[in-house]
Structures are given as structure tokens and as C-alpha cells.
Design a protein around this motif. Sequence first.
Motif, PDB file in Angstrom:
ATOM      1  N   MET A  85       6.425  -5.789  -1.228  1.00  0.00           N
ATOM      2  CA  MET A  85       5.135  -6.366  -0.823  1.00  0.00           C
ATOM      3  C   MET A  85       4.025  -5.347  -1.056  1.00  0.00           C
ATOM      4  O   MET A  85       4.192  -4.145  -0.803  1.00  0.00           O
ATOM      5  CB  MET A  85       5.174  -6.754   0.658  1.00  0.00           C
ATOM      6  CG  MET A  85       3.883  -7.371   1.164  1.00  0.00           C
ATOM      7  SD  MET A  85       3.978  -7.863   2.899  1.00  0.00           S
ATOM      8  CE  MET A  85       2.353  -8.564   3.113  1.00  0.00           C
ATOM      9  N   GLU A  86       2.869  -5.793  -1.582  1.00  0.00           N
ATOM     10  CA  GLU A  86       1.744  -4.913  -1.843  1.00  0.00           C
ATOM     11  C   GLU A  86       1.147  -4.410  -0.534  1.00  0.00           C
ATOM     12  O   GLU A  86       1.276  -5.036   0.520  1.00  0.00           O
ATOM     13  CB  GLU A  86       0.675  -5.652  -2.652  1.00  0.00           C
ATOM     14  CG  GLU A  86       1.140  -6.047  -4.048  1.00  0.00           C
ATOM     15  CD  GLU A  86       0.015  -6.714  -4.822  1.00  0.00           C
ATOM     16  OE1 GLU A  86      -1.069  -6.885  -4.240  1.00  0.00           O
ATOM     17  OE2 GLU A  86       0.217  -7.042  -5.993  1.00  0.00           O
ATOM     18  N   HIS A  87       0.471  -3.264  -0.646  1.00  0.00           N
ATOM     19  CA  HIS A  87      -0.210  -2.724   0.530  1.00  0.00           C
ATOM     20  C   HIS A  87      -1.314  -3.705   0.974  1.00  0.00           C
ATOM     21  O   HIS A  87      -1.968  -4.333   0.136  1.00  0.00           O
ATOM     22  CB  HIS A  87      -0.841  -1.368   0.206  1.00  0.00           C
ATOM     23  CG  HIS A  87       0.171  -0.309  -0.118  1.00  0.00           C
ATOM     24  ND1 HIS A  87       1.166   0.058   0.753  1.00  0.00           N
ATOM     25  CD2 HIS A  87       0.327   0.454  -1.230  1.00  0.00           C
ATOM     26  CE1 HIS A  87       1.896   1.003   0.197  1.00  0.00           C
ATOM     27  NE2 HIS A  87       1.426   1.266  -1.014  1.00  0.00           N
ATOM     28  N   PRO A  88      -1.551  -3.834   2.272  1.00  0.00           N
ATOM     29  CA  PRO A  88      -2.600  -4.742   2.748  1.00  0.00           C
ATOM     30  C   PRO A  88      -3.984  -4.271   2.337  1.00  0.00           C
ATOM     31  O   PRO A  88      -4.198  -3.094   2.032  1.00  0.00           O
ATOM     32  CB  PRO A  88      -2.429  -4.709   4.270  1.00  0.00           C
ATOM     33  CG  PRO A  88      -1.742  -3.432   4.554  1.00  0.00           C
ATOM     34  CD  PRO A  88      -0.847  -3.171   3.370  1.00  0.00           C
ATOM     35  N   GLU A  89      -4.938  -5.180   2.355  1.00  0.00           N
ATOM     36  CA  GLU A  89      -6.311  -4.851   1.995  1.00  0.00           C
ATOM     37  C   GLU A  89      -6.936  -3.949   3.054  1.00  0.00           C
ATOM     38  O   GLU A  89      -6.443  -3.830   4.182  1.00  0.00           O
ATOM     39  CB  GLU A  89      -7.131  -6.132   1.827  1.00  0.00           C
ATOM     40  CG  GLU A  89      -6.637  -7.023   0.692  1.00  0.00           C
ATOM     41  CD  GLU A  89      -7.491  -8.274   0.566  1.00  0.00           C
ATOM     42  OE1 GLU A  89      -8.393  -8.455   1.406  1.00  0.00           O
ATOM     43  OE2 GLU A  89      -7.264  -9.055  -0.364  1.00  0.00           O
ATOM     44  N   ASP A  90      -8.080  -3.352   2.672  1.00  0.00           N
ATOM     45  CA  ASP A  90      -8.761  -2.436   3.578  1.00  0.00           C
ATOM     46  C   ASP A  90      -9.159  -3.128   4.883  1.00  0.00           C
ATOM     47  O   ASP A  90      -9.073  -2.557   5.964  1.00  0.00           O
ATOM     48  CB  ASP A  90     -10.016  -1.866   2.897  1.00  0.00           C
ATOM     49  CG  ASP A  90      -9.647  -1.012   1.694  1.00  0.00           C
ATOM     50  OD1 ASP A  90      -8.509  -0.523   1.666  1.00  0.00           O
ATOM     51  OD2 ASP A  90     -10.490  -0.849   0.803  1.00  0.00           O
ATOM     52  N   GLY A  91      -9.618  -4.366   4.785  1.00  0.00           N
ATOM     53  CA  GLY A  91     -10.045  -5.071   5.989  1.00  0.00           C
ATOM     54  C   GLY A  91      -8.920  -5.278   6.984  1.00  0.00           C
ATOM     55  O   GLY A  91      -9.135  -5.284   8.193  1.00  0.00           O
ATOM     56  N   THR A  92      -7.684  -5.418   6.472  1.00  0.00           N
ATOM     57  CA  THR A  92      -6.535  -5.606   7.357  1.00  0.00           C
ATOM     58  C   THR A  92      -6.281  -4.347   8.172  1.00  0.00           C
ATOM     59  O   THR A  92      -6.085  -4.400   9.396  1.00  0.00           O
ATOM     60  CB  THR A  92      -5.290  -5.967   6.528  1.00  0.00           C
ATOM     61  OG1 THR A  92      -5.541  -7.173   5.813  1.00  0.00           O
ATOM     62  CG2 THR A  92      -4.086  -6.155   7.435  1.00  0.00           C
ATOM     63  N   LEU A  93      -6.285  -3.187   7.528  1.00  0.00           N
ATOM     64  CA  LEU A  93      -6.097  -1.933   8.252  1.00  0.00           C
ATOM     65  C   LEU A  93      -7.243  -1.684   9.235  1.00  0.00           C
ATOM     66  O   LEU A  93      -7.037  -1.153  10.323  1.00  0.00           O
ATOM     67  CB  LEU A  93      -5.989  -0.769   7.265  1.00  0.00           C
ATOM     68  CG  LEU A  93      -4.712  -0.721   6.413  1.00  0.00           C
ATOM     69  CD1 LEU A  93      -4.762   0.450   5.456  1.00  0.00           C
ATOM     70  CD2 LEU A  93      -3.469  -0.643   7.287  1.00  0.00           C
ATOM     71  N   ALA A  94      -8.446  -2.084   8.842  1.00  0.00           N
ATOM     72  CA  ALA A  94      -9.595  -1.915   9.741  1.00  0.00           C
ATOM     73  C   ALA A  94      -9.420  -2.750  11.009  1.00  0.00           C
ATOM     74  O   ALA A  94      -9.695  -2.291  12.120  1.00  0.00           O
ATOM     75  CB  ALA A  94     -10.887  -2.302   9.016  1.00  0.00           C
ATOM     76  N   LEU A  95      -8.946  -3.994  10.859  1.00  0.00           N
ATOM     77  CA  LEU A  95      -8.709  -4.842  12.019  1.00  0.00           C
ATOM     78  C   LEU A  95      -7.639  -4.245  12.927  1.00  0.00           C
ATOM     79  O   LEU A  95      -7.781  -4.246  14.158  1.00  0.00           O
ATOM     80  CB  LEU A  95      -8.295  -6.245  11.569  1.00  0.00           C
ATOM     81  CG  LEU A  95      -9.385  -7.119  10.956  1.00  0.00           C
ATOM     82  CD1 LEU A  95      -8.790  -8.425  10.432  1.00  0.00           C
ATOM     83  CD2 LEU A  95     -10.482  -7.423  11.979  1.00  0.00           C
ATOM     84  N   LEU A  96      -6.573  -3.740  12.347  1.00  0.00           N
ATOM     85  CA  LEU A  96      -5.513  -3.132  13.151  1.00  0.00           C
ATOM     86  C   LEU A  96      -6.027  -1.901  13.888  1.00  0.00           C
ATOM     87  O   LEU A  96      -5.689  -1.666  15.052  1.00  0.00           O
ATOM     88  CB  LEU A  96      -4.336  -2.755  12.256  1.00  0.00           C
ATOM     89  CG  LEU A  96      -3.527  -3.925  11.678  1.00  0.00           C
ATOM     90  CD1 LEU A  96      -2.491  -3.414  10.687  1.00  0.00           C
ATOM     91  CD2 LEU A  96      -2.850  -4.721  12.797  1.00  0.00           C
ATOM     92  N   ALA A  97      -6.869  -1.110  13.240  1.00  0.00           N
ATOM     93  CA  ALA A  97      -7.414   0.086  13.888  1.00  0.00           C
ATOM     94  C   ALA A  97      -8.301  -0.267  15.066  1.00  0.00           C
ATOM     95  O   ALA A  97      -8.368   0.460  16.057  1.00  0.00           O
ATOM     96  CB  ALA A  97      -8.195   0.924  12.862  1.00  0.00           C
ATOM     97  N   LEU A  98      -8.991  -1.402  14.973  1.00  0.00           N
ATOM     98  CA  LEU A  98      -9.876  -1.844  16.051  1.00  0.00           C
ATOM     99  C   LEU A  98      -9.130  -2.593  17.152  1.00  0.00           C
ATOM    100  O   LEU A  98      -9.728  -3.018  18.130  1.00  0.00           O
ATOM    101  CB  LEU A  98     -10.985  -2.745  15.490  1.00  0.00           C
ATOM    102  CG  LEU A  98     -12.034  -2.037  14.645  1.00  0.00           C
ATOM    103  CD1 LEU A  98     -12.915  -3.048  13.927  1.00  0.00           C
ATOM    104  CD2 LEU A  98     -12.891  -1.117  15.503  1.00  0.00           C
ATOM    105  N   GLY A  99      -7.818  -2.790  16.974  1.00  0.00           N
ATOM    106  CA  GLY A  99      -7.041  -3.488  17.992  1.00  0.00           C
ATOM    107  C   GLY A  99      -7.082  -4.988  17.874  1.00  0.00           C
ATOM    108  O   GLY A  99      -6.782  -5.693  18.832  1.00  0.00           O
ATOM    109  N   GLU A 100      -7.460  -5.512  16.701  1.00  0.00           N
ATOM    110  CA  GLU A 100      -7.551  -6.954  16.490  1.00  0.00           C
ATOM    111  C   GLU A 100      -6.295  -7.448  15.776  1.00  0.00           C
ATOM    112  O   GLU A 100      -6.359  -8.014  14.682  1.00  0.00           O
ATOM    113  CB  GLU A 100      -8.811  -7.286  15.671  1.00  0.00           C
ATOM    114  CG  GLU A 100     -10.104  -6.871  16.328  1.00  0.00           C
ATOM    115  CD  GLU A 100     -10.386  -7.682  17.581  1.00  0.00           C
ATOM    116  OE1 GLU A 100      -9.859  -8.804  17.692  1.00  0.00           O
ATOM    117  OE2 GLU A 100     -11.133  -7.192  18.442  1.00  0.00           O
TER     118      GLU A 100
END
Length: 251
Positions: free
Chosen positions: A1-16
Motif C-alpha cells: 500500500m502507498e504511503h498516505p497523503e500529507d493531509g492524512t498524516l496532518a489529521l492524525l497529528a491533530l488527533g482527528e
Amino acid sequence: MEHPEDGTLALLALGEEQGVPRAQSRHVAECATCRKELEGLRRVVSAGRAGAGEPGLERPGEHVWSRISAELLGPAGSGAAGTPELPAVAPELPAEPVRAPVPQLARRSSRSWRTAWVAAAAFLLGVGATVVADQLRTPSAPEVLATAELAPLPEWSEADAGAAALHEVDGARVLNVELDPGLGEGYREVWLIDSDLERLISLGVLVGSEGVFDVPDNLDMGEFLIVDVSDEPYDGDPAHSGNSIVRGELS
């Protein structure tokens, strides 16, 4: 599976986490590269939220730039005493700009954007929480429109006086009434009476030593200025008993 997009990691970092597909969350948990980037973004979030209430950033001293210059220039830029020497004149730029490989440049730009976006979001969340907390700690005081001393009527001449105050709270008017709870043989009812003592409106029953009553929006308080507290028998009759304990005029 490809690495997730930048927005996905940003959401995880913000606790979303609820906005991230489950498959991508599993990939991040199992991928060392993604976990490393996520940890970095989470540190940015923590720093942004922690510094949301700070008044400003302190300007670094000159020694900071000296150390940075030493790192950038390397051993070739060091003097005899080991102190970095900065060039007196800025080096000339080449006629043609040196271009970095497109994939590397795009990756750095994406990462910088993601870090800046996460930091800004964390900062705004921290500021919002601070503003809300300040508002909860310092509620606005209600405006006092009028007050009245409630004096005992002749039948209750030995009673202590009471007090009433008309307030405006969030655009609505309320009447606060205070009276000795030991007065009265039945239940006590609060009234507003016009200056001619002909028309009256019941606001409710006073229980205990203090009560707060809503005043109808369309009631003309220029006419109904008299506050009256009556002793009412338990006879089921909603009319005024004619036995007023205290009375006073708002001004």
C-alpha cells in the motif's frame, strides 16, 4: 500500500483519527517511515498548542547566528582561533540558477507545507481553547436597571424589609427578590403592580429567602413599577389575597 497523503498524516497529528480511513491508519501504525514523520508532526502540534497563550517570541542573540554560520560554513570557514569567519561580501550568484531535482524539491515543499499547516492548526486550537476558558472565568455582570426597598405593610410591621432589583441578562429582564423566609402563613407570591394600584401581574412564587423571576418582554416597566409580595392561602384562587407582606417601588 502507498504511503498516505500529507493531509492524512496532518489529521492524525491533530488527533482527528475519525477522518482517516482504517486501512491508512493501519498502514501508518506498521510503516516505520510514516511513524517517524507522524511523530515529528505531533511534536509540532504539542509545541503549537503549548505556545498558543504566549505573548510573543524572544529575538535570539547574535551568538545563535554565529553558531548557525559555523555549521553552514564548515571547517573551511573557521579562523585560526576556531571562531567562524563570515564573508565580508555576499558571494555572487551564478548567472543561471542551480535547480534541484524536481522530485526532491517537491517533497521538501510538501513536507514544509504539511508542517506549517499542522503548526498553524495546533496554534489556532490552543488560542480558541484559551479564549473560551477566559470567557468562562470572567462572565459579564448583569446590568442593574432599577432597585426597590420592600417595606413591610402595617399588618406586618414587625417584619424586616426586603429588597428587589431589576436586571438585564442577555437582553432579557429579570427581577431578583429577597425577603425573610419566615414571613407568611401560606405561600408567598411576587407581583408587579401599576402606579394606580389597579392592574397587577403575577411573576411567580417566592420559595426561601431569594427568587429570580422573568419579566415579560412586552411589559411596560414605566407603568408597573411597584413590587409586591403577598401571603396567599392554599385555596386554589389565583387572585391576589389582599394580604401584602412587603411592597416597594422600583427606581
